[in-house]
Design a protein around this motif. Sequence first.
Motif, short mmCIF file in Angstrom:
data_model
loop_
_atom_site.label_atom_id
_atom_site.label_comp_id
_atom_site.label_asym_id
_atom_site.label_seq_id
_atom_site.Cartn_x
_atom_site.Cartn_y
_atom_site.Cartn_z
N ASP A 11 0.86 -1.17 0.00
CA ASP A 11 0.00 0.00 0.00
C ASP A 11 0.90 1.22 0.00
O ASP A 11 1.65 1.44 0.94
CB ASP A 11 -0.88 -0.05 1.25
CG ASP A 11 -1.83 1.13 1.38
OD1 ASP A 11 -1.70 2.12 0.63
OD2 ASP A 11 -2.70 1.07 2.26
N GLY A 17 -2.17 2.56 5.89
CA GLY A 17 -3.21 1.57 5.63
C GLY A 17 -3.64 0.85 6.89
O GLY A 17 -3.51 -0.37 7.00
N THR A 20 -6.24 -2.16 6.57
CA THR A 20 -5.64 -3.37 6.01
C THR A 20 -4.68 -3.98 7.00
O THR A 20 -4.65 -5.21 7.18
CB THR A 20 -4.92 -3.03 4.68
OG1 THR A 20 -5.83 -2.37 3.81
CG2 THR A 20 -4.40 -4.29 4.02
N SER A 34 3.16 -0.91 4.19
CA SER A 34 2.55 0.40 3.98
C SER A 34 3.63 1.47 3.90
O SER A 34 4.39 1.67 4.84
CB SER A 34 1.58 0.72 5.12
OG SER A 34 1.01 2.01 4.96
#
Length: 85
Positions: A11, A17, A20, A34
């Motif tokens: 991400d 994120g 997630t 991330s």
Amino acid sequence: DNCRPRIAIVDYDVHHGNGTESAFEDDDEVLFISLHQDNNYPLNEGGIRNDGSSTTINVPLPPGSGSGAYRYAMRKIVVPAVENF
């Protein structure tokens, strides 16, 4: 075991994120990485996280980081992490 299913989620945008990360942080078959602006959104989340045993890696970048910072992080952190996963 090389036959087990594995998923890598990368991400990369301005915000962490967190949803997630929360969904997969206890799943050892999912690598979540991330890359995001440090302390942007949500506040006080998404700090550096890579203790070597987790399948979550957070890469907070300073505000104003451009494409060079993202390319560097991809080359030095993301690609090796995915290859080792």
